[in-house]
Design an enzyme around this catalytic site. Structure first.
Site, short mmCIF file in Angstrom:
data_model
loop_
_atom_site.label_atom_id
_atom_site.label_comp_id
_atom_site.label_asym_id
_atom_site.label_seq_id
_atom_site.Cartn_x
_atom_site.Cartn_y
_atom_site.Cartn_z
N ARG A 21 -27.85 19.16 2.44
CA ARG A 21 -28.04 17.77 2.85
C ARG A 21 -28.39 16.86 1.66
NH1 ARG A 21 -25.47 16.08 5.98
NH2 ARG A 21 -26.82 14.37 6.60
N ILE A 22 -29.36 17.25 0.85
CA ILE A 22 -29.76 16.40 -0.27
C ILE A 22 -28.71 16.42 -1.37
CG2 ILE A 22 -31.54 15.95 -2.01
CD1 ILE A 22 -32.32 15.36 0.94
N ARG A 88 -24.21 32.08 -7.21
CA ARG A 88 -25.58 32.05 -6.71
C ARG A 88 -26.57 32.47 -7.79
NH1 ARG A 88 -25.89 31.54 -1.14
NH2 ARG A 88 -23.94 31.84 0.02
N SER A 160 -41.58 15.95 -2.24
CA SER A 160 -40.82 16.08 -0.98
C SER A 160 -40.51 14.70 -0.43
CB SER A 160 -41.64 16.86 0.05
OG SER A 160 -42.76 16.09 0.47
N CYS A 161 -39.66 14.66 0.59
CA CYS A 161 -39.34 13.38 1.23
C CYS A 161 -40.60 12.75 1.81
CB CYS A 161 -38.29 13.58 2.31
SG CYS A 161 -38.74 14.77 3.60
N THR A 162 -41.48 13.55 2.39
CA THR A 162 -42.68 13.02 3.02
C THR A 162 -43.68 12.52 1.99
OG1 THR A 162 -42.37 14.41 4.97
CG2 THR A 162 -44.57 13.52 4.62
N HIS A 188 -41.64 13.95 12.09
CA HIS A 188 -40.51 14.27 11.20
C HIS A 188 -39.27 14.71 11.97
CE1 HIS A 188 -38.35 15.91 7.77
NE2 HIS A 188 -39.30 15.48 6.96
N THR A 191 -34.76 19.52 10.73
CA THR A 191 -34.07 19.86 9.50
C THR A 191 -33.30 21.16 9.71
OG1 THR A 191 -35.91 21.16 8.58
CG2 THR A 191 -35.89 18.79 8.12
N THR A 220 -47.45 20.54 6.58
CA THR A 220 -46.74 19.78 5.56
C THR A 220 -47.55 19.83 4.28
OG1 THR A 220 -45.91 17.60 4.87
CG2 THR A 220 -47.80 17.61 6.35
N ARG A 243 -42.49 18.06 14.21
CA ARG A 243 -41.03 18.03 14.16
C ARG A 243 -40.53 17.59 15.54
NH1 ARG A 243 -38.49 20.75 9.88
NH2 ARG A 243 -39.92 20.70 8.08
#
Length: 348
Positions: A21-22, A88, A160-162, A188, A191, A220, A243
């Site tokens: 996603r990011i 990987r 983090s996003c938060t 949140h 995810t 979190t 969540r």
């Protein structure tokens, strides 16, 4: 962050390791920014699937441009060529040969200096984690402590996003009124780590329950990370998460005791002032009656909501701030990469 972007001497040569996603949103942001030159992506998937994932996004819509495939290269808008690689194992990825100076490490698997060292050995100059570090790697939140970055630093975390949703709001309040103590709750979005239906979780029992039909209490690390970017508040703010069944956009609820008497009007005025001055593009402000979907694809780290916030007395206040935990955070990751390049260039 436009002031240092405009001062860059040349587009920053960037790469992405991990195309989740990011990673995919960071890719879109880089391709839309003339100050970025995305040269390479490492992903476990074959190039056709990479093109498909970049072209279509359920939350943020179709890619605005063309994506073609030439061998194992992605060709964007008929002219921008991106080399792709499939491994990987960091030691197998030739970042230097692929033209990468600043690497966005967004696999979520390599979050300490030891695991990321092969990236540097293979030619990348700097590694930026799009997640909290697992070791003592320096952590930066733009608008809060980014000025502490030094060119001697090779590995950094964008938290983090938060943490990015929380810290700018806390800083705006703490600088003017002082934060004595506080509790934070992030409501949140789901995810990819959660389960579509009830399953098992390696982290906690609740985390294994179906994400689309439950409100799930969770932990979190955002409050702990706040102490990394604002050391004076270490141990003074704690937090937890719920969540909830939405696919994107989250909201921070910060309840705190401040050191100086202030009216609600005073607090709102100060946050608005910061959103229009030094925290412009980082901290937003709204007094409209908005809901989560209204912040989809919002590029701010967080947006203070005046109409949803409340106050009990002159020292005790509940502050609400929205953030797109995907797109807004990806914007900060790319901005941090550009800021590092700007500081590095001007130190020579």
């Amino acid at each position: 962050m436009s002031h240092f972007s405009a001062a860059l001497k040349q587009p920053v040569r960037m790469g992405i390791n991990g195309f989740g996603r990011i990673g995919r949103l960071a890719c879109r942001i880089m391709l839309d920014d003339p100050n970025c030159n995305l040269t390479a992506i490492n992903c476990a998937h074959e190039v056709g699937y990479m093109a498909y994932q970049l072209r279509y996004d359920t939350m943020h819509g179709r890619f605005k441009g063309t994506i073609d495939i030439d061998g194992t290269d992605l060709v964007i808008n008929g002219k921008h060529r991106i080399k792709t690689f499939r491994s990987r194992v960091p030691a197998e990825i030739p970042w230097g040969d692929l033209g990468v100076d600043y690497l966005c490490e967004s696999t979520g698997a390599f979050l300490d200096e030891e695991k990321c060292a092969p990236h540097i050995t293979n030619g990348a100059k700097k590694v930026i984690y799009s997640a909290p570090a697992k070791d003592a790697t320096p952590t930066f939140v733009l608008g809060v402590n980014h000025e502490n970055y030094k060119p001697s630093m090779t590995y950094v975390s964008c938290a983090s996003c938060t943490t990015n949703g929380l810290a700018p709001l806390v800083k705006a309040i703490h600088d003017e009124f002082g934060v004595e103590e506080g509790l934070m709750t992030t409501v949140h979005a789901m995810t990819a780590s959660q389960k579509v239906v009830d399953g098992t979780s390696k982290k906690d029992w609740r985390g294994g329950r179906g994400a689309s039909v439950n409100i799930i209490p969770s932990s979190t690390g955002a409050a702990k990370a706040l102490g990394l970017v604002m050391p004076e508040l270490k141990g003074k703010v704690n937090g937890m998460a719920f969540r909830v069944p939405v696919a994107d956009v989250s909201v921070v609820d910060l309840t705190c005791r401040i050191a100086k008497d202030a009216s609600f009007k005073d607090i709102c005025a100060e946050i608005k002032r910061r959103s229009e001055t030094d925290m412009n593009e980082i901290l937003g402000y709204t007094n409209e009656a908005l809901v989560s979907q209204d912040f989809m694809s919002c590029s701010h780290s967080s947006v203070f909501d005046e109409t949803a916030s409340i106050m009990l007395n002159d020292r005790f206040v509940k502050l609400i701030a929205w953030y797109d935990n995907e797109y807004g955070y990806a914007c900060r990751v790319v901005d941090l990469m550009k800021y590092m390049a700007y500081v590095d260039d001007n130190s020579k």
